[in-house]
Design a protein around this motif. Structure first.
Motif, PDB file in Angstrom:
ATOM      1  N   ILE A 230       0.818  -1.221   0.000  1.00 56.00           N
ATOM      2  CA  ILE A 230       0.000   0.000   0.000  1.00 56.00           C
ATOM      3  C   ILE A 230       0.849   1.267   0.000  1.00 56.00           C
ATOM      4  CG2 ILE A 230      -1.949  -1.116   1.131  1.00 56.00           C
ATOM      5  CD1 ILE A 230      -1.032   0.084   3.757  1.00 56.00           C
ATOM      6  N   ALA A 231       2.163   1.131   0.196  1.00 54.94           N
ATOM      7  CA  ALA A 231       3.038   2.310   0.237  1.00 54.94           C
ATOM      8  C   ALA A 231       3.458   2.711  -1.174  1.00 54.94           C
ATOM      9  CB  ALA A 231       4.264   2.028   1.111  1.00 54.94           C
ATOM     10  N   LYS A 232       2.449   3.022  -1.999  1.00 52.68           N
ATOM     11  CA  LYS A 232       2.709   3.432  -3.374  1.00 52.68           C
ATOM     12  C   LYS A 232       2.060   4.790  -3.597  1.00 52.68           C
ATOM     13  CE  LYS A 232       2.986  -1.341  -4.987  1.00 52.68           C
ATOM     14  NZ  LYS A 232       2.353  -2.419  -5.778  1.00 52.68           N
ATOM     15  N   TYR A 233       2.824   5.700  -4.124  1.00 56.57           N
ATOM     16  CA  TYR A 233       2.377   7.082  -4.278  1.00 56.57           C
ATOM     17  C   TYR A 233       1.082   7.172  -5.077  1.00 56.57           C
ATOM     18  CZ  TYR A 233       2.377  11.918  -5.967  1.00 56.57           C
ATOM     19  OH  TYR A 233       2.020  13.191  -6.289  1.00 56.57           O
ATOM     20  N   SER A 234       0.970   6.400  -6.145  1.00 55.19           N
ATOM     21  CA  SER A 234      -0.209   6.490  -7.015  1.00 55.19           C
ATOM     22  C   SER A 234      -1.495   6.123  -6.283  1.00 55.19           C
ATOM     23  CB  SER A 234      -0.034   5.574  -8.232  1.00 55.19           C
ATOM     24  OG  SER A 234       1.070   5.964  -9.017  1.00 55.19           O
ATOM     25  N   LEU A 235      -1.396   5.265  -5.268  1.00 53.59           N
ATOM     26  CA  LEU A 235      -2.591   4.838  -4.548  1.00 53.59           C
ATOM     27  C   LEU A 235      -3.190   5.951  -3.698  1.00 53.59           C
ATOM     28  CD1 LEU A 235      -1.614   1.226  -3.417  1.00 53.59           C
ATOM     29  CD2 LEU A 235      -3.241   1.881  -5.194  1.00 53.59           C
ATOM     30  N   LEU A 236      -2.446   7.037  -3.479  1.00 55.71           N
ATOM     31  CA  LEU A 236      -3.010   8.173  -2.752  1.00 55.71           C
ATOM     32  C   LEU A 236      -4.206   8.760  -3.487  1.00 55.71           C
ATOM     33  CD1 LEU A 236       0.191  10.084  -1.567  1.00 55.71           C
ATOM     34  CD2 LEU A 236      -1.470   8.913  -0.123  1.00 55.71           C
ATOM     35  N   ALA A 237      -4.277   8.522  -4.800  1.00 58.73           N
ATOM     36  CA  ALA A 237      -5.403   9.054  -5.577  1.00 58.73           C
ATOM     37  C   ALA A 237      -6.719   8.413  -5.158  1.00 58.73           C
ATOM     38  CB  ALA A 237      -5.152   8.815  -7.065  1.00 58.73           C
ATOM     39  N   VAL A 238      -6.681   7.195  -4.677  1.00 66.37           N
ATOM     40  CA  VAL A 238      -7.920   6.463  -4.378  1.00 66.37           C
ATOM     41  C   VAL A 238      -8.740   7.151  -3.291  1.00 66.37           C
ATOM     42  CG1 VAL A 238      -8.886   4.288  -3.561  1.00 66.37           C
ATOM     43  CG2 VAL A 238      -6.998   4.285  -5.208  1.00 66.37           C
ATOM     44  N   PRO A 239      -8.201   7.372  -2.074  1.00 70.02           N
ATOM     45  CA  PRO A 239      -9.043   8.006  -1.040  1.00 70.02           C
ATOM     46  C   PRO A 239      -9.455   9.427  -1.387  1.00 70.02           C
ATOM     47  CG  PRO A 239      -6.768   7.818  -0.286  1.00 70.02           C
ATOM     48  CD  PRO A 239      -6.871   7.017  -1.542  1.00 70.02           C
ATOM     49  N   PHE A 240      -8.606  10.172  -2.084  1.00 69.21           N
ATOM     50  CA  PHE A 240      -8.960  11.556  -2.409  1.00 69.21           C
ATOM     51  C   PHE A 240     -10.019  11.632  -3.503  1.00 69.21           C
ATOM     52  CE2 PHE A 240      -4.868  12.595  -0.312  1.00 69.21           C
ATOM     53  CZ  PHE A 240      -5.363  13.532   0.592  1.00 69.21           C
TER      54      PHE A 240
ATOM     55  N   VAL B 150     -12.246   0.099   2.858  1.00 65.83           N
ATOM     56  CA  VAL B 150     -12.613  -1.161   2.191  1.00 65.83           C
ATOM     57  C   VAL B 150     -11.678  -1.414   1.015  1.00 65.83           C
ATOM     58  CG1 VAL B 150     -14.394  -2.322   0.846  1.00 65.83           C
ATOM     59  CG2 VAL B 150     -15.024  -1.035   2.903  1.00 65.83           C
ATOM     60  N   VAL B 151     -11.468  -0.376   0.194  1.00 62.70           N
ATOM     61  CA  VAL B 151     -10.608  -0.521  -0.980  1.00 62.70           C
ATOM     62  C   VAL B 151      -9.179  -0.831  -0.570  1.00 62.70           C
ATOM     63  CG1 VAL B 151      -9.641   0.658  -2.985  1.00 62.70           C
ATOM     64  CG2 VAL B 151     -12.049   0.987  -2.397  1.00 62.70           C
ATOM     65  N   MET B 152      -8.656  -0.075   0.380  1.00 57.56           N
ATOM     66  CA  MET B 152      -7.248  -0.220   0.734  1.00 57.56           C
ATOM     67  C   MET B 152      -6.976  -1.520   1.491  1.00 57.56           C
ATOM     68  SD  MET B 152      -6.039   2.266  -0.810  1.00 57.56           S
ATOM     69  CE  MET B 152      -4.329   2.038  -0.332  1.00 57.56           C
ATOM     70  N   MET B 153      -7.973  -2.029   2.211  1.00 59.43           N
ATOM     71  CA  MET B 153      -7.784  -3.338   2.855  1.00 59.43           C
ATOM     72  C   MET B 153      -7.643  -4.431   1.799  1.00 59.43           C
ATOM     73  SD  MET B 153     -10.188  -3.463   6.266  1.00 59.43           S
ATOM     74  CE  MET B 153      -9.676  -5.141   6.602  1.00 59.43           C
TER      75      MET B 153
ATOM     76  N   TYR C 196      -4.189  -6.717   1.519  1.00 56.90           N
ATOM     77  CA  TYR C 196      -4.151  -8.178   1.598  1.00 56.90           C
ATOM     78  C   TYR C 196      -3.893  -8.814   0.234  1.00 56.90           C
ATOM     79  CZ  TYR C 196      -5.770  -7.855   6.412  1.00 56.90           C
ATOM     80  OH  TYR C 196      -5.850  -7.578   7.755  1.00 56.90           O
ATOM     81  N   ALA C 197      -4.279  -8.105  -0.829  1.00 54.06           N
ATOM     82  CA  ALA C 197      -3.983  -8.621  -2.160  1.00 54.06           C
ATOM     83  C   ALA C 197      -2.483  -8.640  -2.432  1.00 54.06           C
ATOM     84  CB  ALA C 197      -4.690  -7.770  -3.224  1.00 54.06           C
TER      85      ALA C 197
ATOM     86  N   ILE D 236     -11.790  -4.530  -7.905  1.00 51.66           N
ATOM     87  CA  ILE D 236     -10.417  -4.415  -7.404  1.00 51.66           C
ATOM     88  C   ILE D 236      -9.843  -5.791  -7.085  1.00 51.66           C
ATOM     89  CG2 ILE D 236      -8.989  -3.505  -5.528  1.00 51.66           C
ATOM     90  CD1 ILE D 236     -10.885  -1.110  -5.441  1.00 51.66           C
ATOM     91  N   THR D 237     -10.649  -6.644  -6.452  1.00 51.06           N
ATOM     92  CA  THR D 237     -10.198  -8.006  -6.152  1.00 51.06           C
ATOM     93  C   THR D 237      -9.869  -8.764  -7.432  1.00 51.06           C
ATOM     94  OG1 THR D 237     -11.596  -8.037  -4.183  1.00 51.06           O
ATOM     95  CG2 THR D 237     -10.781 -10.149  -4.983  1.00 51.06           C
ATOM     96  N   ILE D 238     -10.738  -8.635  -8.432  1.00 49.69           N
ATOM     97  CA  ILE D 238     -10.511  -9.321  -9.702  1.00 49.69           C
ATOM     98  C   ILE D 238      -9.192  -8.883 -10.324  1.00 49.69           C
ATOM     99  CG2 ILE D 238     -11.359  -9.615 -12.054  1.00 49.69           C
ATOM    100  CD1 ILE D 238     -14.196  -9.284 -10.898  1.00 49.69           C
TER     101      ILE D 238
END
Length: 441
Positions: free
Chosen positions: A54-64, A293-296, A300-301, A349-351
């Motif tokens: 989860i420590a990826k810069y691009s993923l910061l876009a998801v919650p915002f 929910v998304v980040m969990m 785990y993925a 996201i899981t898929i």
């Protein structure tokens, strides 16, 4: 199970846990931890893998992006947009169905999340379509389908995740998805004549009066249109600000998510003056819950993906897929079929985290453009959002309309058929996805 490899046991266990109705994130985590234990790795490694996942810069876009969508849905932007398009479209055949499709496409450039779009704009669109003579189930089906395009129309949370997994330019993915997304929207319009009760537009007056205390119907058309345009202007500018900034190079897609959030706060606080402390707290709470929910699932993925790599499931299953046929179109058909079936039971996201590590090497081996492939994958996953039994858009729409899920699913069936046709067209015409990317390079 004992004769299977640890990775295959993990996959089987994952589906067993899903069948037992365990939340997807925990099913991923527990099955992956079991496989790690089977392979002889300690649980201390799991923490490092989750953190790195989860420590990826691009993923910061998801919650915002989620927060921006929630804010804009609660600030009255949806009502103003629907009113403007209702007056603009006027007495065109199809009435509120055309308005609903237009708003769904437009809102897709604001929200980036299918279920959030259904919740934000669904009640007003469905009510307006009923007033125009559409059945409630058909109206709910249109909203489910149009809102599903939120993960195709940029900025899309799904495209962000795909870009992270595939290590592909998110900006190029956004650009490539514009024409296919609009094309899928046109197919929704083409489906409207299939409605059993698509009658007049006689409900327009009631719709307008409900959306605004001002007497819109007493004004000439030009004044009504101008007034509604002025009221909705800042909301209509949202996609231009977000996408224009990305494509002009003013900011990255990740930074655009923060810009979208600040822009929503400025609209609500300074222009529309609909932002309250209570409303902000509620928006932050809803966005935090959705983001968690998304980040969990993402966290785990990362364990699941690590086991897939270590146990060489990628090489094994991709080799099996390539061995099915020498014809790349046959392989593409199988990939799309797998994604469509998976979309009936799992979230997008899981898929992506389960299937893409296997499909991407196949795409690379066959020389497929990863940008085009990403758009095709996203349309597959969008269709899954309104495909029973686990199409989440159907559940949200059923809650809004208080209809049984089966009726909402039947209402969405005509749109499902045309969407699958659209998927086939986009898959067979890579130029639809590459045209704007090549033009802007």
């Amino acid at each position: 199970m004992l004769e299977m490899s640890a990775g295959t046991q993990m996959v089987v266990l994952f589906f067993i846990l899903l069948a037992l109705r365990l939340p997807v994130a925990f099913a991923l985590g527990l099955s992956a931890i079991y496989a790690m234990w089977t392979l002889g790795f300690g649980l201390d490694l799991a923490g490092d893998l989750i953190a790195s996942g989860i420590a990826k810069y691009s993923l910061l876009a998801v919650p915002f992006f989620i927060l921006a969508g929630v804010l804009m849905g609660s600030l009255g932007i949806a009502e103003r947009m629907i009113r403007f398009f209702r007056i603009l479209i006027g007495d065109l055949p199809g009435g509120m169905g055309v308005v609903g499709t237009t708003v769904c496409l437009f809102w897709g450039a604001v929200s980036g999340s299918g279920p959030a779009s259904v919740a934000a704009i669904g009640p007003l669109i469905i009510k307006g379509m009923e007033e125009d003579g559409y059945s409630r189930a058909f109206a709910a089906g249109l909203v489910c389908t149009g809102a599903a395009l939120s993960i195709v129309i940029p900025p899309s949370i799904g495209l962000v995740i795909y870009g992270v997994i595939a290590e592909t330019s998110i900006s190029d993915l956004f650009i490539a998805a514009i024409i296919p997304g609009l094309f899928m929207g046109l197919l929704i319009l083409a489906t409207l004549p299939l409605a059993k009760k698509a009658g007049s537009v006689g409900g327009a007056a009631a719709s307008l009066e409900r959306l605004s205390p001002r007497p819109y119907n007493d004004l000439p058309y030009g004044k009504r249109l101008w007034r509604s345009f002025l009221e909705s202007f800042w909301g209509l500018m949202t996609p231009i600000v977000i996408l224009g900034g990305i494509y002009s190079g003013a900011f990255t897609p990740t930074e655009a998510a923060l810009v979208a959030t600040v822009y929503a706060l400025l609209i609500g606080g300074l222009i529309y003056r609909t932002l309250t402390i209570e409303g902000l707290y509620r928006a932050l709470s809803d966005a935090a819950a959705s983001s968690a929910v998304v980040m969990m699932v993402v966290a785990y993925a990362s364990l699941f993906g690590w086991v897939v790599t270590v146990d060489d499931l990628i090489g094994h299953y991709s080799t099996l897929l390539l061995a099915v046929s020498d014809n790349e179109w046959v392989i593409l058909f199988i990939v799309m079929l797998i994604l469509l079936i998976a979309g009936m039971f799992m979230d997008a996201i899981t898929i992506m985290f389960i299937c893409l590590p296997i499909f991407l090497p196949v795409a690379q081996k066959l020389g497929w453009d990863p940008i085009w492939f990403g758009v095709v994958v996203m349309i597959n996953l969008a269709i899954g959002l309104f495909t029973p039994p686990v199409g989440i858009n159907l559940y949200v729409a059923a809650n809004i309309t208080r209809l049984p899920l089966e009726k909402v699913a039947r209402g969405a069936l005509p749109f499902l058929m045309t969407s699958i046709l659209g998927l086939a067209v986009v898959a067979s015409a890579p130029e639809m996805s590459s045209f704007l990317v090549d033009l802007l390079r």
